[in-house]
Design an enzyme around this catalytic site. Structure first.
Site, short mmCIF file in Angstrom:
data_model
loop_
_atom_site.label_atom_id
_atom_site.label_comp_id
_atom_site.label_asym_id
_atom_site.label_seq_id
_atom_site.Cartn_x
_atom_site.Cartn_y
_atom_site.Cartn_z
N ASP A 109 0.70 1.47 9.05
CA ASP A 109 0.24 0.89 10.10
C ASP A 109 1.61 0.89 11.46
O ASP A 109 0.42 0.70 12.30
CB ASP A 109 0.67 -0.71 9.38
CG ASP A 109 -0.72 -0.90 8.86
OD1 ASP A 109 -1.82 0.07 7.98
OD2 ASP A 109 -0.74 -1.70 7.80
N GLY B 74 6.57 -2.22 3.01
CA GLY B 74 6.02 -2.96 4.44
C GLY B 74 6.41 -4.53 4.86
O GLY B 74 7.26 -4.97 4.00
N GLY C 152 0.95 -1.32 0.17
CA GLY C 152 -0.02 0.18 -0.10
C GLY C 152 0.83 1.54 -0.14
O GLY C 152 2.27 1.23 0.83
N HIS D 139 -8.40 5.06 3.13
CA HIS D 139 -7.51 5.26 2.35
C HIS D 139 -7.04 6.39 2.23
O HIS D 139 -6.34 7.00 1.46
CB HIS D 139 -8.08 4.96 0.80
CG HIS D 139 -7.40 3.43 0.36
ND1 HIS D 139 -8.83 2.51 0.83
CD2 HIS D 139 -6.66 2.18 0.20
CE1 HIS D 139 -8.60 1.39 0.56
NE2 HIS D 139 -7.44 1.25 0.34
O1 F6P Z 1 -0.51 -1.96 5.38
C1 F6P Z 1 -1.75 -0.53 4.56
C2 F6P Z 1 -3.03 -0.75 4.64
O2 F6P Z 1 -3.10 0.91 4.22
C3 F6P Z 1 -4.28 -1.29 5.95
O3 F6P Z 1 -3.53 -0.25 6.91
C4 F6P Z 1 -4.94 -1.14 4.91
O4 F6P Z 1 -5.76 -2.77 6.19
C5 F6P Z 1 -4.26 -2.18 3.46
O5 F6P Z 1 -3.06 -1.20 3.48
C6 F6P Z 1 -4.99 -2.43 2.72
O6 F6P Z 1 -4.86 -2.47 1.53
P1 F6P Z 1 -5.08 -1.78 0.24
O7 F6P Z 1 -4.68 -1.24 -0.73
O8 F6P Z 1 -5.87 -3.47 -0.41
O9 F6P Z 1 -6.83 -1.51 0.18
#
Ligand code: F6P
Length: 374
Positions: free
Chosen positions: A155, A130, A21, A298
């Protein structure tokens, strides 16, 4: 010294990868890597969308690599997102491959990735990511790829670094949102439930909830009992404060209950969501108060990095190049105030950094009278 180090370590071209992410500060890291690498005489290329640029080049009619020069990284320090793209699908360690029976198996394709990096003349990699991306980086290091990791995630759940970049920006924005919810909650005499990201760690919820003076904060580390949250809310209402703010980490779960999972696809981490709505319904049922929920989601990943995040991103990027120039590989840059240092990638990924229940931030929340759901 600098030109010599390029020859000494056999590095002429480094690849930068941003995986998982996105988080505010990615572009600042990229810029620092490019400008620092120039002093070593190294060419820098961005690998598009994690490793897809070299691994799945057929996806890119205009090429999977982006040339990164001082000119192309000009003016990006303050920009959210990543100019080279990212992905959290198609993990090469668990690549989804359709089987003859229609099922999908997760296959380790890192040997192919190593070959693809070599075929593209990439002598070393700066992997910004991450736990997922750094686990891939660790596997690549074990297969002989010269690689240094940079800890990214809103996170803040990466082990062996005091903080990851992106976290401060996410917490600052979440706190601002909680501040804004106070007036509408008070005006309507409502309970406002705010869901924040954070996966299985409660860092964002805890830090923004305390800073935003929430009445209850529910984190994955402390499975909650809704009766205790309801009691806290009723106590406020009976004291003549007829509104409440409850911050819920997306990984919050009731005692004896499960995480709120939206979907799980092969090659990707499970996607969490829905915990805030669930808690709001439970509060409504337990207290009878008008309750609303809002999911920040987001929004926490976007926008301009805070000064803190910009600075550590720039420091991390420069430190990653310094590590490669010093002959290091298989390490992650880590913040250990007042300095940055290097820790083995394997240690950074071996466990998730969750909120310790005895840390002073948790104690502070309790001493301020914030309900933690237990
Ligand atoms: O790891 C970062 C994060 O934003 C988390 O907080 C969240 O659970 C996840 O990524 C969401 O990811 P995606 O981009 O798949 O919605």
């Amino acid at each position: 010294m600098s030109r010599e180090s390029a020859v000494k370590h056999g590095i002429r071209r480094i690849g930068v990868s941003t995986g998982g992410g996105d988080a505010p500060g990615l572009n600042a890291v990229i810029r620092a890597v490019v400008l620092a690498a120039r002093h070593e005489g190294w060419e820098v290329v961005g690998i598009r969308d994690g490793y897809n640029g070299v691994f799945l080049p057929e996806l890119y009619s205009d090429g999977g690599l982006v040339s990164l020069t001082p000119e192309t990284v000009r003016g990006i320090t303050h920009l959210g997102g990543t100019i080279i793209g990212t992905t959290n699908a198609g993990n090469p360690l668990k690549f989804p491959v359709k089987q003859p029976d229609g099922s999908v198996a997760e296959v380790d394709r890192t040997d192919e990735l190593v070959k693809a990096l070599r075929a593209n003349g990439i002598d070393a990699v700066v992997a910004i990511g991450g736990d997922g991306s750094l686990t891939i980086a660790n596997a690549l290091a074990k297969k002989g790829v010269r690689i240094v990791g940079v800890p990214k995630t809103i996170d803040n759940d990466l082990n062996r670094t005091v903080v990851t970049f992106g976290f401060d920006t996410a917490v600052s924005f979440a706190t601002e949102c909680i501040d804004r919810l106070h007036s509408t909650a008070a005006s309507h005499r409502r309970v406002m439930v705010v869901e924040v990201m954070g996966r299985y760690a409660g860092w964002i919820a805890l830090h923004s909830g305390i800073s935003g003076t929430a009445d209850a904060i529910l984190v994955p580390e402390i499975p909650y009992d809704i009766a205790s949250v309801a009691e806290k809310i009723q106590e406020r209402y009976s004291r003549g404060r007829p509104f409440a703010i409850v911050v819920v980490a997306e990984g919050a779960r009731p005692k004896g209950g499960a995480y709120s999972v939206v979907e799980k696809k092969a090659g990707s981490a499970e996607r969490l969501g829905g915990a805030g709505e669930k808690v709001a319904e439970e509060i409504r049922a337990a207290t009878g108060h008008d309750t609303r929920h809002v999911v920040l989601g987001h929004l926490l990943r976007g926008g301009t990095p805070t000064t803190f995040d910009r600075l550590i991103s720039l420091r991390f990027g420069a430190a990653a190049v310094r590590a490669l120039a010093a002959g290091k590989t298989g390490v992650m840059v880590a913040l250990d105030p007042p300095t940055v240092r290097y820790v083995p990638l394997g240690e950074a990924c071996e466990r998730m950094k969750v909120v310790p229940l005895d840390c002073d931030t948790v104690l502070t929340a309790r001493e301020l009278g914030i309900c933690l759901g237990d």
